[in-house]
Design a protein around this motif. Structure first.
Motif, PDB file in Angstrom:
ATOM      1  N   PHE A  27       0.871  -1.185   0.000  1.00 15.20           N
ATOM      2  CA  PHE A  27       0.000   0.000   0.000  1.00 15.20           C
ATOM      3  C   PHE A  27       0.897   1.222   0.000  1.00 15.20           C
ATOM      4  O   PHE A  27       1.313   1.708   1.049  1.00 15.20           O
ATOM      5  CB  PHE A  27      -0.912  -0.020   1.235  1.00 15.20           C
ATOM      6  N   TYR A  29       0.514   4.384  -1.568  1.00 18.87           N
ATOM      7  CA  TYR A  29      -0.074   5.636  -2.038  1.00 18.87           C
ATOM      8  C   TYR A  29       0.317   6.796  -1.133  1.00 18.87           C
ATOM      9  O   TYR A  29       0.377   6.655   0.084  1.00 18.87           O
ATOM     10  CB  TYR A  29      -1.582   5.506  -2.103  1.00 18.87           C
ATOM     11  N   THR A  31      -1.431   9.605  -0.897  1.00 18.04           N
ATOM     12  CA  THR A  31      -2.664  10.085  -0.292  1.00 18.04           C
ATOM     13  C   THR A  31      -3.532   8.873   0.020  1.00 18.04           C
ATOM     14  O   THR A  31      -3.702   7.988  -0.811  1.00 18.04           O
ATOM     15  CB  THR A  31      -3.431  11.051  -1.212  1.00 18.04           C
ATOM     16  N   TYR A  32      -4.069   8.855   1.224  1.00 15.90           N
ATOM     17  CA  TYR A  32      -4.798   7.655   1.642  1.00 15.90           C
ATOM     18  C   TYR A  32      -5.642   7.957   2.877  1.00 15.90           C
ATOM     19  O   TYR A  32      -5.465   8.997   3.542  1.00 15.90           O
ATOM     20  CB  TYR A  32      -3.826   6.511   1.968  1.00 15.90           C
ATOM     21  N   THR A  33      -6.511   7.047   3.170  1.00 17.17           N
ATOM     22  CA  THR A  33      -7.243   7.018   4.430  1.00 17.17           C
ATOM     23  C   THR A  33      -7.196   5.588   4.950  1.00 17.17           C
ATOM     24  O   THR A  33      -7.432   4.647   4.187  1.00 17.17           O
ATOM     25  CB  THR A  33      -8.704   7.450   4.260  1.00 17.17           C
ATOM     26  N   MET A  34      -6.859   5.450   6.207  1.00 17.86           N
ATOM     27  CA  MET A  34      -6.883   4.140   6.841  1.00 17.86           C
ATOM     28  C   MET A  34      -7.760   4.230   8.075  1.00 17.86           C
ATOM     29  O   MET A  34      -7.871   5.300   8.690  1.00 17.86           O
ATOM     30  CB  MET A  34      -5.467   3.692   7.223  1.00 17.86           C
ATOM     31  N   ASN A  52      -5.931  10.019   8.046  1.00 19.63           N
ATOM     32  CA  ASN A  52      -5.619  10.188   6.631  1.00 19.63           C
ATOM     33  C   ASN A  52      -4.166  10.608   6.427  1.00 19.63           C
ATOM     34  O   ASN A  52      -3.415  10.799   7.396  1.00 19.63           O
ATOM     35  CB  ASN A  52      -6.593  11.160   5.958  1.00 19.63           C
ATOM     36  N   SER A  53      -3.776  10.737   5.191  1.00 14.59           N
ATOM     37  CA  SER A  53      -2.391  11.025   4.868  1.00 14.59           C
ATOM     38  C   SER A  53      -1.959  12.408   5.331  1.00 14.59           C
ATOM     39  O   SER A  53      -0.763  12.698   5.373  1.00 14.59           O
ATOM     40  CB  SER A  53      -2.148  10.879   3.361  1.00 14.59           C
ATOM     41  N   ALA A  97      -8.345   0.279   4.277  1.00 16.88           N
ATOM     42  CA  ALA A  97      -7.576   1.351   3.656  1.00 16.88           C
ATOM     43  C   ALA A  97      -8.110   1.640   2.265  1.00 16.88           C
ATOM     44  O   ALA A  97      -8.617   0.744   1.576  1.00 16.88           O
ATOM     45  CB  ALA A  97      -6.101   0.956   3.567  1.00 16.88           C
ATOM     46  N   ARG A  99      -7.310   4.719  -1.197  1.00 17.81           N
ATOM     47  CA  ARG A  99      -6.286   5.604  -1.737  1.00 17.81           C
ATOM     48  C   ARG A  99      -6.734   7.031  -1.985  1.00 17.81           C
ATOM     49  O   ARG A  99      -6.361   7.650  -2.954  1.00 17.81           O
ATOM     50  CB  ARG A  99      -5.728   5.012  -3.031  1.00 17.81           C
ATOM     51  N   GLN A 101      -7.453  10.829   0.346  1.00 21.36           N
ATOM     52  CA  GLN A 101      -7.412  11.491   1.645  1.00 21.36           C
ATOM     53  C   GLN A 101      -8.816  11.994   1.939  1.00 21.36           C
ATOM     54  O   GLN A 101      -9.323  12.869   1.246  1.00 21.36           O
ATOM     55  CB  GLN A 101      -6.413  12.640   1.639  1.00 21.36           C
TER      56      GLN A 101
END
Length: 124
Positions: A27, A29, A31-34, A52-53, A97, A99, A101
């Protein structure tokens, strides 16, 4: 291939603490949110917390002030520190997760990547 491998969880008495971990691989990326979701028996899966990122964190009202989501970027691991656990926190917990934000806790359908789940049981 993205993989989210969870660890942690278990059984604890009410008022106790547990920490969940979610190790991400593949993973990459920027920009992301987990986040963390949970599903109790007979109930729908609900969002618990996201990060988030941008480093912004968001929590469900039911866990604010008790749970903390954080990440270790060096080890690509997401954590959920859970303090002051209550029997109502009993559920299967999942990390997830995607990809983009995102601000807030998005609906679970946006997340294409999921961990295998880990059980948290809080007894009174």
């Amino acid at each position: 291939q993205v993989r989210l491998m969870q660890s942690g969880g278990g059984s604890v008495q009410a008022g106790g603490s547990l920490t969940l971990s979610c190790a991400a691989s593949g993973f990459t990326y920027t920009t992301y949110t987990m986040g963390w979701f949970r599903q109790a028996p007979g109930k729908e899966r609900e969002g618990v917390a996201t990060i988030n990122s941008g480093g912004n964190t968001y929590y469900a009202d039911s866990v604010k002030g008790r749970f903390t989501i954080f990440q270790d970027n060096a080890n690509d691991t997401l954590y959920l520190q859970m303090n002051g656990l209550k029997p109502d926190d009993t559920a299967m917990y999942y990390c997830a997760a995607f990809r983009l934000q995102w601000s807030g806790i998005p609906r679970q359908s946006l997340f294409p990547f999921w961990g295998q789940g880990t059980q948290v049981t809080v007894f009174s």
